[in-house]
Write a protein that holds these residues in place. Structure first.
Motif, mmCIF file in Angstrom:
data_model
loop_
_atom_site.group_PDB
_atom_site.id
_atom_site.type_symbol
_atom_site.label_atom_id
_atom_site.label_comp_id
_atom_site.label_asym_id
_atom_site.label_seq_id
_atom_site.Cartn_x
_atom_site.Cartn_y
_atom_site.Cartn_z
ATOM 1 N N ALA A 151 -10.445 -55.740 -126.806
ATOM 2 C CA ALA A 151 -10.631 -55.994 -125.379
ATOM 3 C C ALA A 151 -9.672 -57.078 -124.878
ATOM 4 N N LEU A 152 -9.489 -58.124 -125.673
ATOM 5 C CA LEU A 152 -8.576 -59.194 -125.276
ATOM 6 C C LEU A 152 -7.143 -58.685 -125.195
ATOM 7 N N MET A 153 -6.756 -57.841 -126.152
ATOM 8 C CA MET A 153 -5.411 -57.259 -126.121
ATOM 9 C C MET A 153 -5.251 -56.354 -124.912
ATOM 10 N N TRP A 154 -6.269 -55.548 -124.626
ATOM 11 C CA TRP A 154 -6.250 -54.657 -123.457
ATOM 12 C C TRP A 154 -6.068 -55.459 -122.177
ATOM 13 N N GLN A 155 -6.782 -56.576 -122.082
ATOM 14 C CA GLN A 155 -6.701 -57.397 -120.880
ATOM 15 C C GLN A 155 -5.327 -58.046 -120.739
ATOM 16 N N ARG A 156 -4.797 -58.549 -121.854
ATOM 17 C CA ARG A 156 -3.516 -59.249 -121.795
ATOM 18 C C ARG A 156 -2.354 -58.311 -121.465
ATOM 19 N N ARG A 157 -2.480 -57.049 -121.870
ATOM 20 C CA ARG A 157 -1.399 -56.099 -121.587
ATOM 21 C C ARG A 157 -1.224 -55.878 -120.099
ATOM 22 N N LEU A 209 -0.974 -69.391 -112.703
ATOM 23 C CA LEU A 209 -2.152 -68.952 -113.455
ATOM 24 C C LEU A 209 -3.106 -68.154 -112.574
ATOM 25 N N PHE A 210 -3.274 -68.604 -111.342
ATOM 26 C CA PHE A 210 -4.151 -67.884 -110.425
ATOM 27 C C PHE A 210 -3.612 -66.482 -110.163
ATOM 28 N N PHE A 211 -2.314 -66.380 -109.928
ATOM 29 C CA PHE A 211 -1.712 -65.068 -109.663
ATOM 30 C C PHE A 211 -1.794 -64.191 -110.911
ATOM 31 N N GLN A 212 -1.545 -64.773 -112.080
ATOM 32 C CA GLN A 212 -1.603 -64.011 -113.332
ATOM 33 C C GLN A 212 -2.996 -63.419 -113.544
ATOM 34 N N ARG A 213 -4.026 -64.224 -113.330
ATOM 35 C CA ARG A 213 -5.392 -63.738 -113.507
ATOM 36 C C ARG A 213 -5.727 -62.635 -112.507
ATOM 37 N N SER A 214 -5.136 -62.718 -111.321
ATOM 38 C CA SER A 214 -5.434 -61.716 -110.300
ATOM 39 C C SER A 214 -4.856 -60.350 -110.648
ATOM 40 N N GLN A 215 -3.914 -60.312 -111.584
ATOM 41 C CA GLN A 215 -3.249 -59.064 -111.954
ATOM 42 C C GLN A 215 -3.929 -58.329 -113.107
ATOM 43 N N GLN A 216 -4.985 -58.884 -113.662
ATOM 44 C CA GLN A 216 -5.641 -58.248 -114.809
ATOM 45 C C GLN A 216 -7.063 -57.825 -114.448
ATOM 46 N N LYS A 217 -7.529 -56.795 -115.135
ATOM 47 C CA LYS A 217 -8.909 -56.365 -114.950
ATOM 48 C C LYS A 217 -9.846 -57.329 -115.658
ATOM 49 N N LYS A 218 -11.089 -57.337 -115.253
ATOM 50 C CA LYS A 218 -12.083 -58.171 -115.907
ATOM 51 C C LYS A 218 -12.411 -57.580 -117.273
ATOM 52 N N LEU A 219 -12.714 -58.462 -118.214
ATOM 53 C CA LEU A 219 -12.921 -58.039 -119.598
ATOM 54 C C LEU A 219 -14.075 -57.043 -119.719
ATOM 55 N N GLY A 220 -15.122 -57.237 -118.928
ATOM 56 C CA GLY A 220 -16.271 -56.353 -119.013
ATOM 57 C C GLY A 220 -15.967 -54.907 -118.687
ATOM 58 N N GLN A 221 -14.915 -54.664 -117.882
ATOM 59 C CA GLN A 221 -14.560 -53.299 -117.539
ATOM 60 C C GLN A 221 -14.127 -52.511 -118.769
ATOM 61 N N PHE A 222 -13.556 -53.197 -119.745
ATOM 62 C CA PHE A 222 -13.133 -52.524 -120.973
ATOM 63 C C PHE A 222 -14.339 -51.896 -121.666
ATOM 64 N N PHE A 223 -15.425 -52.641 -121.777
ATOM 65 C CA PHE A 223 -16.607 -52.154 -122.490
ATOM 66 C C PHE A 223 -17.301 -51.037 -121.714
ATOM 67 N N VAL A 224 -17.208 -51.087 -120.388
ATOM 68 C CA VAL A 224 -17.764 -50.009 -119.579
ATOM 69 C C VAL A 224 -16.908 -48.753 -119.716
ATOM 70 N N GLU A 225 -15.583 -48.911 -119.626
ATOM 71 C CA GLU A 225 -14.679 -47.770 -119.736
ATOM 72 C C GLU A 225 -14.753 -47.111 -121.106
ATOM 73 N N LYS A 226 -15.019 -47.902 -122.145
ATOM 74 C CA LYS A 226 -15.121 -47.366 -123.505
ATOM 75 C C LYS A 226 -16.541 -46.894 -123.828
ATOM 76 N N SER A 227 -17.439 -46.948 -122.826
ATOM 77 C CA SER A 227 -18.833 -46.511 -122.989
ATOM 78 C C SER A 227 -19.584 -47.317 -124.051
ATOM 79 N N VAL A 228 -19.155 -48.552 -124.262
ATOM 80 C CA VAL A 228 -19.880 -49.450 -125.156
ATOM 81 C C VAL A 228 -21.118 -49.978 -124.443
#
Length: 256
Positions: A151-157, A209-228
């Motif tokens: 999930a962290l790798m997905w977010q950072r990409r 940093l503020f702009f960088q964070r605005s360009q990424q999805k929230k971490l929780g979306q990964f677990f929802v998208e993966k049906s975890v």
């Protein structure tokens, strides 16, 4: 005080230190931040995407993913040091009957998922301190270590590098970025080093940093998208995460 076991750190250490090293609980007990930092810097020199700027697209993508996994693994190891320094780390040899009563205070309204064979879930208790949402879900046993790293790798990409943003905005040029990346002091983060070298102001760094964070999805979306987790489960856990952080930091927000 909660007793924390972290055998799942082995996976992060294996990537950080290499497969040749013999990992054990004794290794974790003797591991020091300076050693982890040295290993991280050594692997940065081997995996940094800038080293492969002239390579094919597939190679660049592969190296970028390796670099992102390295950064995620190092962060996990650094979190372990914080837990150990806070007295929250205990080896699993401690009798289960000695488990602290504070474990009973962990939220129970969203029960953890049943661990499946081959998956490495936390065997500790929810630490009484502010946690990022990924670590909160890990300690609640909703996700395992590998899924947290993925999930962290997905977010950072999804977020651009600070250097790329600063160059696009005309705050840094290519030579300044190379100098910052090669500078070994003033911390390990690009922004910290740029401010320390007086190539960026603190205000500029906060804007980046503020702009960088605005360009990424929230971490929780990964677990929802993966049906975890379902959307409803993630919403409930996010609320409980916010309550947990507010309890220990007087109002720390929770974001997916």
């Amino acid at each position: 005080m909660a007793r924390i076991t972290e055998s799942d750190l082995f996976e992060a250490c294996r990537f950080l230190f290499g497969t040749d090293i013999q990992l054990s609980l004794e290794f974790l007990s003797y591991l020091q931040p300076s050693g982890a930092k040295s290993a991280y810097r050594r692997k940065v020199k081997e995996t940094h995407p800038d080293l492969f700027s002239g390579a094919s697209g597939s190679i660049q993508q592969s190296r970028t993913e390796q670099f992102q996994k390295l950064a995620a693994s190092y962060e996990v190891v650094c979190d372990y040091f914080k837990l150990r320094e806070s007295g929250l780390w205990t080896p699993p040899s401690v009798s289960k009957r000695a488990a602290p009563k504070s474990a009973a205070s962990a939220p129970r309204s969203a029960p953890p998922r049943r661990p499946s064979p081959g998956r490495h879930f936390s065997r500790g208790y929810l630490p009484p301190r502010v946690l990022q949402i990924g670590l909160y879900l890990y300690y609640r046993k909703c996700i395992d270590f590998r899924l947290l790293t993925d999930a962290l790798m997905w977010q950072r990409r999804q977020r651009p590098n600070l250097g790329d943003i600063a160059q696009r905005w005309g705050w840094l040029d290519e030579s300044a970025i190379r100098y910052i990346l090669g500078f070994r002091k003033l911390g390990r983060r690009f922004g910290e080093k740029a401010v320390g070298l007086e190539l960026l102001t603190q205000r500029q760094l906060q804007t980046l940093l503020f702009f960088q964070r605005s360009q990424q999805k929230k971490l929780g979306q990964f677990f929802v998208e993966k049906s975890v987790l379902s959307h409803e489960e993630m919403e409930k856990l996010a609320q409980e995460h916010q309550e947990h952080n507010r309890r220990y930091a007087n109002g720390s927000g929770s974001y997916w």
